[in-house]
Scaffold this motif. Sequence first.
Motif, PDB file in Angstrom:
ATOM      1  N   TYR A   1       0.757  -1.227   0.042  1.00  0.00           N
ATOM      2  CA  TYR A   1      -0.193  -0.003   0.000  1.00  0.00           C
ATOM      3  C   TYR A   1       0.928   1.306   0.212  1.00  0.00           C
ATOM      4  O   TYR A   1       0.790   2.026   0.903  1.00  0.00           O
ATOM      5  CB  TYR A   1      -0.924  -0.101   1.033  1.00  0.00           C
ATOM      6  CG  TYR A   1      -1.773  -1.239   1.494  1.00  0.00           C
ATOM      7  CD1 TYR A   1      -3.175  -0.889   0.600  1.00  0.00           C
ATOM      8  CD2 TYR A   1      -1.671  -2.214   2.094  1.00  0.00           C
ATOM      9  CE1 TYR A   1      -4.105  -2.048   0.797  1.00  0.00           C
ATOM     10  CE2 TYR A   1      -2.636  -3.195   2.102  1.00  0.00           C
ATOM     11  CZ  TYR A   1      -3.739  -3.150   1.516  1.00  0.00           C
ATOM     12  OH  TYR A   1      -4.743  -4.329   1.664  1.00  0.00           O
ATOM     13  N   PRO A   2       1.617   1.623  -1.085  1.00  0.00           N
ATOM     14  CA  PRO A   2       2.666   2.572  -0.938  1.00  0.00           C
ATOM     15  C   PRO A   2       1.921   3.896  -0.863  1.00  0.00           C
ATOM     16  O   PRO A   2       2.379   4.839  -0.317  1.00  0.00           O
ATOM     17  CB  PRO A   2       3.382   2.428  -2.210  1.00  0.00           C
ATOM     18  CG  PRO A   2       2.419   1.804  -3.217  1.00  0.00           C
ATOM     19  CD  PRO A   2       1.843   0.701  -2.293  1.00  0.00           C
ATOM     20  N   GLU A   3       0.599   3.997  -1.736  1.00  0.00           N
ATOM     21  CA  GLU A   3      -0.144   5.293  -1.264  1.00  0.00           C
ATOM     22  C   GLU A   3      -0.687   5.616  -0.162  1.00  0.00           C
ATOM     23  O   GLU A   3      -1.233   6.721  -0.149  1.00  0.00           O
ATOM     24  CB  GLU A   3      -1.141   5.051  -2.538  1.00  0.00           C
ATOM     25  CG  GLU A   3      -2.448   4.391  -2.122  1.00  0.00           C
ATOM     26  CD  GLU A   3      -2.126   2.701  -2.553  1.00  0.00           C
ATOM     27  OE1 GLU A   3      -2.992   2.152  -1.967  1.00  0.00           O
ATOM     28  OE2 GLU A   3      -1.074   2.446  -2.694  1.00  0.00           O
ATOM     29  N   ARG A   4      -0.842   4.560   0.827  1.00  0.00           N
ATOM     30  CA  ARG A   4      -1.346   4.805   1.920  1.00  0.00           C
ATOM     31  C   ARG A   4      -0.268   5.117   3.045  1.00  0.00           C
ATOM     32  O   ARG A   4      -0.449   5.258   4.240  1.00  0.00           O
ATOM     33  CB  ARG A   4      -2.309   3.602   2.352  1.00  0.00           C
ATOM     34  CG  ARG A   4      -3.154   3.124   1.682  1.00  0.00           C
ATOM     35  CD  ARG A   4      -4.186   4.340   1.479  1.00  0.00           C
ATOM     36  NE  ARG A   4      -5.479   4.109   0.831  1.00  0.00           N
ATOM     37  CZ  ARG A   4      -6.337   4.873   0.453  1.00  0.00           C
ATOM     38  NH1 ARG A   4      -6.487   6.254   0.993  1.00  0.00           N
ATOM     39  NH2 ARG A   4      -7.400   4.420  -0.013  1.00  0.00           N
ATOM     40  N   VAL A   5       0.899   5.323   2.816  1.00  0.00           N
ATOM     41  CA  VAL A   5       1.955   5.768   3.663  1.00  0.00           C
ATOM     42  C   VAL A   5       2.573   6.909   3.441  1.00  0.00           C
ATOM     43  O   VAL A   5       3.057   7.521   2.350  1.00  0.00           O
ATOM     44  CB  VAL A   5       3.392   4.736   3.184  1.00  0.00           C
ATOM     45  CG1 VAL A   5       4.310   4.994   4.462  1.00  0.00           C
ATOM     46  CG2 VAL A   5       2.915   3.184   3.439  1.00  0.00           C
ATOM     47  N   ALA A   6       2.312   7.840   4.660  1.00  0.00           N
ATOM     48  CA  ALA A   6       2.769   9.082   4.521  1.00  0.00           C
ATOM     49  C   ALA A   6       4.313   9.458   4.569  1.00  0.00           C
ATOM     50  O   ALA A   6       5.029  10.128   4.199  1.00  0.00           O
ATOM     51  CB  ALA A   6       1.824  10.095   5.594  1.00  0.00           C
ATOM     52  N   SER A   7       4.711   8.482   5.575  1.00  0.00           N
ATOM     53  CA  SER A   7       6.255   8.548   5.916  1.00  0.00           C
ATOM     54  C   SER A   7       6.467   7.128   6.633  1.00  0.00           C
ATOM     55  O   SER A   7       5.796   6.427   7.185  1.00  0.00           O
ATOM     56  CB  SER A   7       6.758   9.579   6.640  1.00  0.00           C
ATOM     57  OG  SER A   7       6.097   9.562   8.018  1.00  0.00           O
ATOM     58  N   LEU A   8       7.734   6.832   6.399  1.00  0.00           N
ATOM     59  CA  LEU A   8       8.398   5.762   6.959  1.00  0.00           C
ATOM     60  C   LEU A   8       9.702   5.648   7.692  1.00  0.00           C
ATOM     61  O   LEU A   8      10.624   6.323   7.120  1.00  0.00           O
ATOM     62  CB  LEU A   8       8.664   4.440   5.712  1.00  0.00           C
ATOM     63  CG  LEU A   8       9.449   2.916   6.147  1.00  0.00           C
ATOM     64  CD1 LEU A   8       8.197   2.196   7.057  1.00  0.00           C
ATOM     65  CD2 LEU A   8       9.756   2.484   4.999  1.00  0.00           C
ATOM     66  N   GLN A   9       9.576   5.201   8.865  1.00  0.00           N
ATOM     67  CA  GLN A   9      10.689   5.339   9.842  1.00  0.00           C
ATOM     68  C   GLN A   9      10.974   3.787  10.197  1.00  0.00           C
ATOM     69  O   GLN A   9      10.240   3.156  10.739  1.00  0.00           O
ATOM     70  CB  GLN A   9      10.822   6.437  10.845  1.00  0.00           C
ATOM     71  CG  GLN A   9      10.602   7.714  10.558  1.00  0.00           C
ATOM     72  CD  GLN A   9      10.440   8.819  11.707  1.00  0.00           C
ATOM     73  OE1 GLN A   9      11.503   8.956  12.201  1.00  0.00           O
ATOM     74  NE2 GLN A   9       9.286   9.096  12.229  1.00  0.00           N
ATOM     75  N   LEU A  10      12.452   3.520  10.304  1.00  0.00           N
ATOM     76  CA  LEU A  10      13.029   2.191  10.603  1.00  0.00           C
ATOM     77  C   LEU A  10      13.893   2.284  11.617  1.00  0.00           C
ATOM     78  O   LEU A  10      14.880   3.025  11.457  1.00  0.00           O
ATOM     79  CB  LEU A  10      13.205   1.354   9.520  1.00  0.00           C
ATOM     80  CG  LEU A  10      12.236   1.224   8.351  1.00  0.00           C
ATOM     81  CD1 LEU A  10      13.131   0.545   6.811  1.00  0.00           C
ATOM     82  CD2 LEU A  10      11.193   0.431   8.540  1.00  0.00           C
ATOM     83  N   TYR A  11      13.628   1.806  12.732  1.00  0.00           N
ATOM     84  CA  TYR A  11      14.901   1.600  13.563  1.00  0.00           C
ATOM     85  C   TYR A  11      15.442   0.170  13.637  1.00  0.00           C
ATOM     86  O   TYR A  11      14.552  -0.673  14.323  1.00  0.00           O
ATOM     87  CB  TYR A  11      14.581   2.067  15.241  1.00  0.00           C
ATOM     88  CG  TYR A  11      15.725   2.230  16.215  1.00  0.00           C
ATOM     89  CD1 TYR A  11      16.152   3.417  16.263  1.00  0.00           C
ATOM     90  CD2 TYR A  11      16.296   1.117  16.639  1.00  0.00           C
ATOM     91  CE1 TYR A  11      17.339   3.606  17.028  1.00  0.00           C
ATOM     92  CE2 TYR A  11      17.240   1.304  17.470  1.00  0.00           C
ATOM     93  CZ  TYR A  11      18.081   2.392  17.607  1.00  0.00           C
ATOM     94  OH  TYR A  11      19.147   2.595  18.377  1.00  0.00           O
ATOM     95  N   ALA A  12      16.512  -0.258  13.639  1.00  0.00           N
ATOM     96  CA  ALA A  12      17.057  -1.461  13.832  1.00  0.00           C
ATOM     97  C   ALA A  12      16.309  -2.643  13.212  1.00  0.00           C
ATOM     98  O   ALA A  12      15.940  -3.551  13.535  1.00  0.00           O
ATOM     99  CB  ALA A  12      17.516  -1.705  15.283  1.00  0.00           C
ATOM    100  N   SER A  13      15.740  -2.091  12.011  1.00  0.00           N
ATOM    101  CA  SER A  13      15.027  -3.070  11.232  1.00  0.00           C
ATOM    102  C   SER A  13      15.395  -4.160  10.484  1.00  0.00           C
ATOM    103  O   SER A  13      16.604  -4.284  10.164  1.00  0.00           O
ATOM    104  CB  SER A  13      14.391  -2.234  10.071  1.00  0.00           C
ATOM    105  OG  SER A  13      13.304  -2.777   9.357  1.00  0.00           O
ATOM    106  N   SER A  14      14.618  -5.338  10.552  1.00  0.00           N
ATOM    107  CA  SER A  14      14.760  -6.197   9.825  1.00  0.00           C
ATOM    108  C   SER A  14      15.126  -5.841   8.499  1.00  0.00           C
ATOM    109  O   SER A  14      14.443  -5.099   8.074  1.00  0.00           O
ATOM    110  CB  SER A  14      13.648  -7.516   9.877  1.00  0.00           C
ATOM    111  OG  SER A  14      14.039  -7.929  11.222  1.00  0.00           O
ATOM    112  N   PRO A  15      15.731  -6.768   7.443  1.00  0.00           N
ATOM    113  CA  PRO A  15      16.131  -6.540   6.019  1.00  0.00           C
ATOM    114  C   PRO A  15      14.802  -6.265   5.146  1.00  0.00           C
ATOM    115  O   PRO A  15      13.863  -7.053   5.452  1.00  0.00           O
ATOM    116  CB  PRO A  15      17.261  -6.967   5.787  1.00  0.00           C
ATOM    117  CG  PRO A  15      17.031  -8.189   6.493  1.00  0.00           C
ATOM    118  CD  PRO A  15      16.450  -7.838   7.885  1.00  0.00           C
TER     119      PRO A  15
END
Length: 384
Positions: free
Chosen positions: A219-233
């Motif tokens: 759902y790329p159109e539903r994402v306003a912003s994305l933040q990842l901390y120590a995320s799985s790849p």
Amino acid sequence: MRTFGTAAFFAAHVLIMFGTACQPTLLKNDYGDTGTTPDTENDGDAGETDADADADSDSDADADADSDSDSDSDSDSDSDSDSDSDSDSDPSGDDYADILPGERWTGEPKEWTMDHDGLDFAVRSAGEGENALVVINGGPGQSHHYCESAEVLATTKLRVVTYDQRGAGATPHPADDDYTLDANVSDLEALRLELGVERVHLLGHSFGGLFAIAYVAAYPERVASLQLYASSPATYWDTDSTEFEARLADFEADGTFPEGYDEIEGSDDCAPYFQTIWPVYLHDEDFPMTGGLLETTCDLETFFGTSSSNMFGWDYTDATARYDGPVGVYTGEADPFLSESLSSSTHFGAADVKETVFSECGHYWEECAGRFFEAAATFLAAEL
């Protein structure tokens, strides 16, 4: 009795990845598809380990909001190695209200259940307004509690939302044992609709980062912003548990972990195991667990169910290469899964990626809470 083998430790906060040397009876190939890169969510802001040992559920370790927010705007994925580990003393909403839209939110969080796919999902929200930041905890199998610390970002114009994933915390196990990544993406979309927002801001930690990436792919159109901390790849090809396993072996060899610490008998409760191996995730192995981490539960049935539901790996790199929204990638320099955490930056080719590596910090943001939340607030402020 079930035994968490060396690599199997991932259970506490992370699925063992594809190719990881796991104890055969436990995880052989389990994590091939779950993309469960160890959620070594330990980031404790060891940078100024003001070890606020009084585990205040969400007030992650003292975080004197490292005003040195270079960690925030490292644009162009220039790993802004925020090496000034200025004091991270106990962060509060006051520290970020001047950065984010709206006023500091002083109300009480709301908790309710969301009916979706035959399950009652436990949901919690702090703040008000039309914007929502959904914080997705790691695991799989862990409850949301340690992520309540992100409520310091809540304002009168921004809601901070956490939830218990299927089969974790207060959310029951699915009757059909469906713990696929697709099912978890469906849960996230149901939550977006429940919140009544057209587009949602996402913050994923450890394995929760993989859920966030999978949602962006669907759902790329539903994402306003994305933040990842120590995320799985974004792809299982980037998983690497070498450092994690080496640290685990060192603690076993020096007697820090007692004999039988990885044996769980007569229960699906893996929280004691996670609490035992906590030092593996840290910059400062003496950094204490916060109240939120101590309250966090861990469910073995869900951990192994996620493994068996995702048997053939995952690869979202085609989708992430097309995503052109704002992306923030953070990790601690002492994260045992550092290479995995940083690999995400390389797969968001069309996006404006801001990458930050926090000094004296590990897999969990607790050790660098002030610096991390200031960076997250600054990132969000530009998108709200």
